[in-house]
Design a protein around this motif. Structure first.
Motif, PDB file in Angstrom:
ATOM      1  N   ASP A 255       0.986  -1.231   0.095  1.00 14.68           N
ATOM      2  CA  ASP A 255      -0.090  -0.020   0.049  1.00 14.68           C
ATOM      3  C   ASP A 255       0.905   1.309  -0.035  1.00 14.68           C
ATOM      4  OD1 ASP A 255       1.026  -0.208   2.406  1.00 14.68           O
ATOM      5  OD2 ASP A 255      -1.031   0.211   3.541  1.00 14.68           O
ATOM      6  N   THR A 256       1.857   1.030  -0.244  1.00 15.03           N
ATOM      7  CA  THR A 256       3.078   2.502  -0.462  1.00 15.03           C
ATOM      8  C   THR A 256       3.716   2.505  -1.625  1.00 15.03           C
ATOM      9  OG1 THR A 256       3.461   2.222   1.897  1.00 15.03           O
ATOM     10  CG2 THR A 256       4.745   3.882   0.876  1.00 15.03           C
ATOM     11  N   PHE A 257       3.539   3.707  -2.491  1.00 13.33           N
ATOM     12  CA  PHE A 257       4.013   3.854  -4.048  1.00 13.33           C
ATOM     13  C   PHE A 257       4.438   5.189  -4.073  1.00 13.33           C
ATOM     14  CE2 PHE A 257      -0.117   1.230  -3.511  1.00 13.33           C
ATOM     15  CZ  PHE A 257       0.484  -0.060  -4.225  1.00 13.33           C
ATOM     16  N   THR A 258       5.282   4.988  -5.234  1.00 14.76           N
ATOM     17  CA  THR A 258       5.698   6.496  -5.671  1.00 14.76           C
ATOM     18  C   THR A 258       5.483   6.424  -7.267  1.00 14.76           C
ATOM     19  OG1 THR A 258       7.733   6.673  -4.117  1.00 14.76           O
ATOM     20  CG2 THR A 258       7.907   7.912  -6.194  1.00 14.76           C
ATOM     21  N   ILE A 259       4.792   7.457  -7.801  1.00 14.59           N
ATOM     22  CA  ILE A 259       4.344   7.600  -8.969  1.00 14.59           C
ATOM     23  C   ILE A 259       4.980   8.749  -9.549  1.00 14.59           C
ATOM     24  CG2 ILE A 259       2.085   8.028 -10.326  1.00 14.59           C
ATOM     25  CD1 ILE A 259       2.391   5.292  -8.935  1.00 14.59           C
ATOM     26  N   TYR A 260       5.203   8.621 -11.065  1.00 14.32           N
ATOM     27  CA  TYR A 260       6.106   9.769 -11.600  1.00 14.32           C
ATOM     28  C   TYR A 260       4.792  10.300 -12.898  1.00 14.32           C
ATOM     29  CZ  TYR A 260      10.492   8.394  -9.449  1.00 14.32           C
ATOM     30  OH  TYR A 260      11.404   8.507  -8.818  1.00 14.32           O
ATOM     31  N   LEU A 261       4.388  11.302 -12.466  1.00 22.36           N
ATOM     32  CA  LEU A 261       3.209  11.784 -13.397  1.00 22.36           C
ATOM     33  C   LEU A 261       3.691  13.094 -14.376  1.00 22.36           C
ATOM     34  CD1 LEU A 261       0.106  12.175 -11.005  1.00 22.36           C
ATOM     35  CD2 LEU A 261       0.213  10.695 -13.038  1.00 22.36           C
ATOM     36  N   LYS A 262       3.126  12.779 -15.592  1.00 22.49           N
ATOM     37  CA  LYS A 262       3.234  14.139 -16.559  1.00 22.49           C
ATOM     38  C   LYS A 262       2.013  14.769 -16.782  1.00 22.49           C
ATOM     39  CE  LYS A 262       4.912  15.411 -21.093  1.00 22.49           C
ATOM     40  NZ  LYS A 262       6.367  16.220 -20.533  1.00 22.49           N
ATOM     41  N   MET A 263       2.050  15.965 -16.573  1.00 24.90           N
ATOM     42  CA  MET A 263       0.692  17.096 -16.527  1.00 24.90           C
ATOM     43  C   MET A 263       0.355  17.033 -18.162  1.00 24.90           C
ATOM     44  SD  MET A 263       0.063  17.681 -13.452  1.00 24.90           S
ATOM     45  CE  MET A 263       0.731  18.135 -12.034  1.00 24.90           C
ATOM     46  N   ARG A 264      -0.847  16.916 -18.411  1.00 16.44           N
ATOM     47  CA  ARG A 264      -1.460  17.338 -19.749  1.00 16.44           C
ATOM     48  C   ARG A 264      -2.400  18.414 -19.701  1.00 16.44           C
ATOM     49  NH1 ARG A 264       1.954  14.824 -23.109  1.00 16.44           N
ATOM     50  NH2 ARG A 264       2.427  12.586 -22.792  1.00 16.44           N
ATOM     51  N   GLN A 265      -2.780  19.040 -20.774  1.00 15.87           N
ATOM     52  CA  GLN A 265      -3.834  19.784 -21.022  1.00 15.87           C
ATOM     53  C   GLN A 265      -3.847  20.852 -20.030  1.00 15.87           C
ATOM     54  OE1 GLN A 265      -7.398  17.579 -20.664  1.00 15.87           O
ATOM     55  NE2 GLN A 265      -7.050  15.949 -22.422  1.00 15.87           N
ATOM     56  N   GLY A 266      -2.711  21.420 -19.613  1.00 19.27           N
ATOM     57  CA  GLY A 266      -2.468  22.751 -18.818  1.00 19.27           C
ATOM     58  C   GLY A 266      -2.898  22.560 -17.300  1.00 19.27           C
ATOM     59  N   ASN A 267      -3.100  21.240 -16.943  1.00 22.23           N
ATOM     60  CA  ASN A 267      -3.275  21.229 -15.329  1.00 22.23           C
ATOM     61  C   ASN A 267      -2.164  21.340 -14.667  1.00 22.23           C
ATOM     62  OD1 ASN A 267      -6.127  20.044 -15.552  1.00 22.23           O
ATOM     63  ND2 ASN A 267      -5.154  18.124 -16.528  1.00 22.23           N
ATOM     64  N   LYS A 268      -2.558  21.753 -13.345  1.00 26.19           N
ATOM     65  CA  LYS A 268      -1.369  22.216 -12.381  1.00 26.19           C
ATOM     66  C   LYS A 268      -1.533  21.411 -11.066  1.00 26.19           C
ATOM     67  CE  LYS A 268      -0.274  25.792 -14.732  1.00 26.19           C
ATOM     68  NZ  LYS A 268       0.959  25.821 -15.669  1.00 26.19           N
ATOM     69  N   ILE A 269      -0.233  21.224 -10.393  1.00 30.68           N
ATOM     70  CA  ILE A 269      -0.009  20.222  -9.119  1.00 30.68           C
ATOM     71  C   ILE A 269      -1.478  20.493  -8.314  1.00 30.68           C
ATOM     72  CG2 ILE A 269       1.087  22.144  -8.046  1.00 30.68           C
ATOM     73  CD1 ILE A 269       1.659  18.269  -8.217  1.00 30.68           C
ATOM     74  N   ASN A 270      -2.002  21.604  -8.247  1.00 26.44           N
ATOM     75  CA  ASN A 270      -3.390  21.682  -7.243  1.00 26.44           C
ATOM     76  C   ASN A 270      -4.400  20.989  -7.755  1.00 26.44           C
ATOM     77  OD1 ASN A 270      -1.728  23.462  -5.246  1.00 26.44           O
ATOM     78  ND2 ASN A 270      -2.665  25.157  -6.002  1.00 26.44           N
ATOM     79  N   ASP A 271      -4.546  21.010  -9.144  1.00 26.53           N
ATOM     80  CA  ASP A 271      -5.620  20.094  -9.852  1.00 26.53           C
ATOM     81  C   ASP A 271      -5.287  18.651  -9.488  1.00 26.53           C
ATOM     82  OD1 ASP A 271      -6.809  22.670 -10.933  1.00 26.53           O
ATOM     83  OD2 ASP A 271      -5.103  22.363 -12.549  1.00 26.53           O
ATOM     84  N   LEU A 272      -4.156  18.310  -9.540  1.00 26.71           N
ATOM     85  CA  LEU A 272      -3.787  16.804  -9.369  1.00 26.71           C
ATOM     86  C   LEU A 272      -4.152  16.593  -7.886  1.00 26.71           C
ATOM     87  CD1 LEU A 272      -2.747  14.081 -10.081  1.00 26.71           C
ATOM     88  CD2 LEU A 272      -0.343  15.228  -9.533  1.00 26.71           C
ATOM     89  N   LEU A 273      -3.761  17.278  -6.983  1.00 26.15           N
ATOM     90  CA  LEU A 273      -3.825  17.140  -5.527  1.00 26.15           C
ATOM     91  C   LEU A 273      -5.405  17.054  -5.269  1.00 26.15           C
ATOM     92  CD1 LEU A 273      -1.174  19.332  -3.845  1.00 26.15           C
ATOM     93  CD2 LEU A 273      -1.158  16.829  -4.242  1.00 26.15           C
ATOM     94  N   ASN A 274      -6.182  18.030  -5.677  1.00 25.64           N
ATOM     95  CA  ASN A 274      -7.707  18.095  -5.633  1.00 25.64           C
ATOM     96  C   ASN A 274      -8.267  17.018  -5.960  1.00 25.64           C
ATOM     97  OD1 ASN A 274      -7.654  20.670  -4.314  1.00 25.64           O
ATOM     98  ND2 ASN A 274      -7.956  21.655  -6.337  1.00 25.64           N
ATOM     99  N   ALA A 275      -7.746  15.979  -6.904  1.00 24.22           N
ATOM    100  CA  ALA A 275      -8.326  14.968  -7.625  1.00 24.22           C
ATOM    101  C   ALA A 275      -8.076  13.644  -6.557  1.00 24.22           C
ATOM    102  CB  ALA A 275      -7.739  14.591  -9.038  1.00 24.22           C
ATOM    103  N   VAL A 276      -6.885  13.603  -5.983  1.00 19.67           N
ATOM    104  CA  VAL A 276      -6.443  12.398  -5.170  1.00 19.67           C
ATOM    105  C   VAL A 276      -6.600  12.509  -3.813  1.00 19.67           C
ATOM    106  CG1 VAL A 276      -4.941  11.746  -7.200  1.00 19.67           C
ATOM    107  CG2 VAL A 276      -3.860  13.116  -5.198  1.00 19.67           C
ATOM    108  N   ILE A 277      -6.633  13.847  -3.326  1.00 19.41           N
ATOM    109  CA  ILE A 277      -6.869  13.857  -1.928  1.00 19.41           C
ATOM    110  C   ILE A 277      -8.170  13.468  -1.398  1.00 19.41           C
ATOM    111  CG2 ILE A 277      -7.433  15.549   0.090  1.00 19.41           C
ATOM    112  CD1 ILE A 277      -5.318  17.346  -1.237  1.00 19.41           C
ATOM    113  N   GLY A 278      -8.107  12.526  -0.476  1.00 19.59           N
ATOM    114  CA  GLY A 278      -9.528  11.716  -0.184  1.00 19.59           C
ATOM    115  C   GLY A 278      -9.349  10.310  -0.391  1.00 19.59           C
ATOM    116  N   GLN A 279      -8.612  10.147  -1.546  1.00 16.88           N
ATOM    117  CA  GLN A 279      -8.366   8.672  -1.985  1.00 16.88           C
ATOM    118  C   GLN A 279      -7.239   7.822  -1.405  1.00 16.88           C
ATOM    119  OE1 GLN A 279     -10.877   7.505  -4.012  1.00 16.88           O
ATOM    120  NE2 GLN A 279     -11.492   9.862  -3.728  1.00 16.88           N
ATOM    121  N   VAL A 280      -6.293   8.822  -1.310  1.00 13.76           N
ATOM    122  CA  VAL A 280      -4.813   8.360  -0.588  1.00 13.76           C
ATOM    123  C   VAL A 280      -4.113   9.275   0.400  1.00 13.76           C
ATOM    124  CG1 VAL A 280      -4.557   6.713  -2.610  1.00 13.76           C
ATOM    125  CG2 VAL A 280      -3.693   9.020  -2.536  1.00 13.76           C
ATOM    126  N   GLU A 281      -3.391   8.802   1.068  1.00 16.70           N
ATOM    127  CA  GLU A 281      -2.522   9.617   1.942  1.00 16.70           C
ATOM    128  C   GLU A 281      -1.215   9.865   1.285  1.00 16.70           C
ATOM    129  OE1 GLU A 281      -0.346   9.027   6.177  1.00 16.70           O
ATOM    130  OE2 GLU A 281      -2.057   7.779   5.843  1.00 16.70           O
TER     131      GLU A 281
END
Length: 309
Positions: A255-281
């Motif tokens: 249950d512990t991971f490190t993921i490498y993500l590439k942003m698409r379509q002008g998304n910012k880090i805050n958009d990513l965090l808003n999407a996954v917060i609540g799903q994982v720690e």
């Protein structure tokens, strides 16, 4: 300390250097980068007045470079030039004299550096009896015996094992602390990232890019982020949408991971965090900057592609 102004060099109607300009500031380490045949060695030979430019000039501490300035420069060429039949001691006394040192001062400096590099026992050995790495140490010492204000080093780490590479790196950083100015030509991009303040990249005799190491890495970043979290991998992936691309992952436990993500379509880090917060720690988020090796390869390939069109 060094100002290279619009330097060009032509040999038999072939352009070796084409309008190259850069500065070396006091107390900095500058990485001179480029593929084989880019013109780096020719440029260093021009700075050291071994050969003359076809156009342009070099100045030293505000004055047009003259022979007398060379006493303040230590030059380590890629093609090593020790006299094989000389002993280490006689080699250093000879080169110290060429750089204006008295025999007494040369011996003092020689004793200090031979002891510091742990090769005092080899002082009576002929150069031809030394291993490649040992001869490299001797030539490095010969380069710095006269305590120059500027060091120009062509592949200074070549032939050294990791322990001696670290030894040379530490000495260069000590020289920097003392206000020395250093130009290093090297293919070892890890050393560039670790000790250089700025870098200049030359390809086919032209300056491709130059700037601080951080500036160059920032200029070539690709909106890739490294995110470590605890939780369900599927839940994390499902929380994403087309605006993100998972390009790599590291599994540390169930249950512990490190993921490498590439942003698409002008998304910012805050958009990513808003999407996954609540799903994982989430434990950490870090922007991934390209290595200097990636910057080097990308810049050279881009120039080559432009010229081939």
């Amino acid at each position: 300390m060094i100002n290279v102004e619009n330097i060009s060099k032509y040999i038999h109607h072939q352009t070796i250097l084409d309008d190259v300009s850069f500065t070396l500031e006091k107390g900095e380490i500058l990485g001179l980068l480029g593929p084989n045949g880019a013109g780096k060695t020719t440029l260093m030979r021009i700075i050291n007045k071994i050969t003359n430019p076809s156009k342009g000039f070099v100045s030293f501490d505000g004055d047009l470079m003259k022979e007398q300035h060379l006493i303040n420069i230590g030059y380590l060429p890629e093609e090593r030039g020790l006299y094989q039949s000389m002993t280490v001691e006689k080699q250093m006394l000879f080169l110290g004299k060429l750089r204006g040192l008295s025999a007494t001062d040369t011996k003092t400096q020689m004793d200090f550096w031979l002891e510091k590099f742990d090769i005092s026992a080899w002082r009576k050995k002929r150069i031809e009896e030394l291993s490649k790495g040992m001869a490299q140490k001797v030539q490095f010492i010969c380069t710095i015996l006269h305590e120059p204000d500027v060091l120009i080093l062509d592949e200074p780490f070549s032939g050294f094992d990791p322990i001696n590479i670290e030894l040379i790196r530490k000495e260069l950083l000590e020289f920097k602390k003392k206000g020395k100015s250093i130009i290093i030509s090297t293919h070892n991009m890890n050393n560039v990232e670790e000790i250089c303040d700025r870098a200049i990249l030359i390809n086919k005799g032209q300056v491709v890019l130059q700037g601080t190491i951080d500036e160059l890495r920032q200029q070539h970043k690709e909106d890739i982020y490294k995110i470590s979290f605890k939780g369900n991998m599927i839940a994390f992936a499902n929380a994403l949408w087309a605006g993100y691309e998972i390009i790599d992952k590291e599994v540390h436990s169930d249950d512990t991971f490190t993921i490498y993500l590439k942003m698409r379509q002008g998304n910012k880090i805050n958009d990513l965090l808003n999407a996954v917060i609540g799903q994982v720690e989430i434990s950490s988020v870090e922007e991934v900057l390209p290595s200097m090796e990636n910057v080097f390869v990308k810049s050279i390939n881009a120039q080559n592609e432009i010229e081939s069109e």
